[in-house]
Write an enzyme that holds these catalytic residues in place. Sequence first.
Site, mmCIF file in Angstrom:
data_model
loop_
_atom_site.group_PDB
_atom_site.id
_atom_site.type_symbol
_atom_site.label_atom_id
_atom_site.label_comp_id
_atom_site.label_asym_id
_atom_site.label_seq_id
_atom_site.Cartn_x
_atom_site.Cartn_y
_atom_site.Cartn_z
ATOM 1 N N SER A 27 2.720 5.961 -5.451
ATOM 2 C CA SER A 27 2.054 5.237 -6.530
ATOM 3 C C SER A 27 0.843 6.029 -6.980
ATOM 4 O O SER A 27 -0.104 6.227 -6.208
ATOM 5 C CB SER A 27 1.601 3.858 -6.056
ATOM 6 O OG SER A 27 0.651 3.348 -6.988
ATOM 7 N N HIS A 59 5.885 6.087 -8.997
ATOM 8 C CA HIS A 59 5.616 4.660 -9.247
ATOM 9 C C HIS A 59 4.344 4.539 -10.080
ATOM 10 O O HIS A 59 3.292 5.067 -9.719
ATOM 11 C CB HIS A 59 5.460 3.947 -7.909
ATOM 12 C CG HIS A 59 5.299 2.466 -8.008
ATOM 13 N ND1 HIS A 59 6.361 1.600 -8.160
ATOM 14 C CD2 HIS A 59 4.190 1.681 -7.952
ATOM 15 C CE1 HIS A 59 5.915 0.353 -8.188
ATOM 16 N NE2 HIS A 59 4.596 0.365 -8.072
ATOM 17 N N ASP A 86 1.715 1.910 -11.842
ATOM 18 C CA ASP A 86 1.235 0.529 -11.792
ATOM 19 C C ASP A 86 0.484 0.184 -13.071
ATOM 20 O O ASP A 86 -0.587 0.723 -13.347
ATOM 21 C CB ASP A 86 0.305 0.351 -10.586
ATOM 22 C CG ASP A 86 1.085 0.334 -9.286
ATOM 23 O OD1 ASP A 86 2.015 -0.481 -9.175
ATOM 24 O OD2 ASP A 86 0.773 1.146 -8.386
ATOM 25 N N MET A 146 -1.505 -2.604 -15.049
ATOM 26 C CA MET A 146 -2.245 -3.850 -14.797
ATOM 27 C C MET A 146 -3.071 -4.223 -16.020
ATOM 28 O O MET A 146 -3.657 -3.358 -16.672
ATOM 29 C CB MET A 146 -3.184 -3.658 -13.602
ATOM 30 C CG MET A 146 -2.480 -3.197 -12.342
ATOM 31 S SD MET A 146 -3.621 -3.148 -10.958
ATOM 32 C CE MET A 146 -2.593 -2.376 -9.698
ATOM 33 N N HIS A 176 5.947 -0.448 -12.882
ATOM 34 C CA HIS A 176 5.697 -1.781 -12.327
ATOM 35 C C HIS A 176 4.727 -2.507 -13.255
ATOM 36 O O HIS A 176 3.540 -2.175 -13.297
ATOM 37 C CB HIS A 176 5.108 -1.588 -10.910
ATOM 38 C CG HIS A 176 4.774 -2.844 -10.198
ATOM 39 N ND1 HIS A 176 4.043 -2.850 -9.015
ATOM 40 C CD2 HIS A 176 5.054 -4.145 -10.473
ATOM 41 C CE1 HIS A 176 3.892 -4.097 -8.610
ATOM 42 N NE2 HIS A 176 4.481 -4.905 -9.465
ATOM 43 N N MET A 204 2.529 -5.279 -14.110
ATOM 44 C CA MET A 204 1.742 -6.433 -13.651
ATOM 45 C C MET A 204 0.977 -6.946 -14.867
ATOM 46 O O MET A 204 -0.261 -6.887 -14.926
ATOM 47 C CB MET A 204 0.818 -6.001 -12.510
ATOM 48 C CG MET A 204 1.593 -5.741 -11.222
ATOM 49 S SD MET A 204 0.653 -4.774 -10.028
ATOM 50 C CE MET A 204 1.037 -3.128 -10.624
ATOM 51 N N MET A 208 6.819 -7.634 -3.161
ATOM 52 C CA MET A 208 5.418 -7.224 -2.977
ATOM 53 C C MET A 208 5.011 -7.530 -1.538
ATOM 54 O O MET A 208 5.149 -8.657 -1.069
ATOM 55 C CB MET A 208 4.500 -7.972 -3.941
ATOM 56 C CG MET A 208 4.616 -7.554 -5.396
ATOM 57 S SD MET A 208 4.417 -5.782 -5.701
ATOM 58 C CE MET A 208 2.764 -5.472 -5.064
ATOM 59 N N ASP A 267 6.314 -2.725 -1.821
ATOM 60 C CA ASP A 267 5.119 -2.143 -2.448
ATOM 61 C C ASP A 267 3.881 -2.816 -1.880
ATOM 62 O O ASP A 267 3.686 -4.023 -2.054
ATOM 63 C CB ASP A 267 5.216 -2.376 -3.969
ATOM 64 C CG ASP A 267 4.075 -1.760 -4.761
ATOM 65 O OD1 ASP A 267 3.225 -1.079 -4.159
ATOM 66 O OD2 ASP A 267 4.060 -1.965 -5.996
HETATM 67 C C1 DX5 Z 1 -0.590 -2.881 -5.872
HETATM 68 C C2 DX5 Z 1 0.296 -1.866 -6.521
HETATM 69 C C3 DX5 Z 1 0.760 -0.838 -5.585
HETATM 70 C C4 DX5 Z 1 -0.329 0.006 -4.971
HETATM 71 C C5 DX5 Z 1 0.077 0.244 -3.554
HETATM 72 O O1 DX5 Z 1 -0.856 -3.884 -6.753
HETATM 73 O O2 DX5 Z 1 1.440 -2.487 -7.091
HETATM 74 O O3 DX5 Z 1 1.783 -0.017 -6.143
HETATM 75 O O4 DX5 Z 1 -0.531 1.215 -5.612
HETATM 76 O O5 DX5 Z 1 -0.971 0.863 -2.901
HETATM 77 P P1 DX5 Z 1 -0.968 1.076 -1.328
HETATM 78 O O6 DX5 Z 1 0.245 1.844 -0.974
HETATM 79 O O7 DX5 Z 1 -2.241 1.832 -1.093
HETATM 80 O O8 DX5 Z 1 -0.990 -0.304 -0.694
HETATM 81 ZN ZN ZN Z 2 3.189 -1.191 -7.695
#
Ligand code: DX5
Ligand code: ZN
Length: 230
Positions: free
Chosen positions: A15, A40, A42, A44, A73, A75, A144, A180
């Site tokens: 990620s 990956h 993320d 947000m 991903h 969010m 998750m 994840d």
């Molecule tokens: C969290 C994200 C993850 C995050 C994971 O909301 O969706 O993808 O980057 O980070 P680690 O591996 O550090 O928990």
């Molecule tokens: Zn993620």
Amino acid sequence: MSRPTLSRPIAIAPSILSADFSRLAEEVRAVDAAGADWIHLDIMDGHFVPNITFGPPVVKAIRPTTAKRFDVHLMIEPADPYLEAFAEAGADSLIVHAEAGPHIDRSLQAIRHLGKKAGVAINPGTPVEAVEFLIDRADLILVMTVNPGFGGQAFIPAMVEKVARVKALIGDRPIDIEVDGGIVPETAAAVAAAGANAFVAGSAVFKDGPAAYARHIEAIRAAAESARRG
Ligand code: DX5
Ligand code: ZN
């Protein structure tokens, strides 16, 4: 003669939330060279989760740096108005959250219509039943293993049982089970034994700088493979 296997290939998906954003393209190239299977990303929105990252222009900017699968991903709430933009920016898979709207079935259909792999994510507090009737619309289920929003959080142990329930639900369908949050070799082994095949890791990959990316990716892969073998 080789026996057909029902297990999906193992995929390690660093990620880039934990990457150095000032050198994002170099970071993507580095994890690609270090053996990442997927990248990956993320996304947000400061609404569905209490953090903000980046949108389609950044995805598009780093798209030329690698041929690896962009695992996006989302969010964000709502997600539907942005699916096309992320697809055009270079997403290969688009993951929407089951909690992020009343019409997730429609979102999954829209993603497939865009020619992308359709994923559905469930937060730690969301029961597996939330995806039961979506299963034939999904190419990937993301369990998750932390509450989404931030990297570097601790893995929630109860999610191992949830992965096992998702695995039972999908049976032999060719659907990836991704995890994840808080994934390190030990937790990867636990969820791999329960049926996960795709492992997102942010801090565990990026924590020691580029020279260690390959070592950390391989450690997660080795733990998952050996747990699978039992
Ligand atoms: C969290 C994200 C993850 C995050 C994971 O909301 O969706 O993808 O980057 O980070 P680690 O591996 O550090 O928990
Ligand atoms: Zn993620």
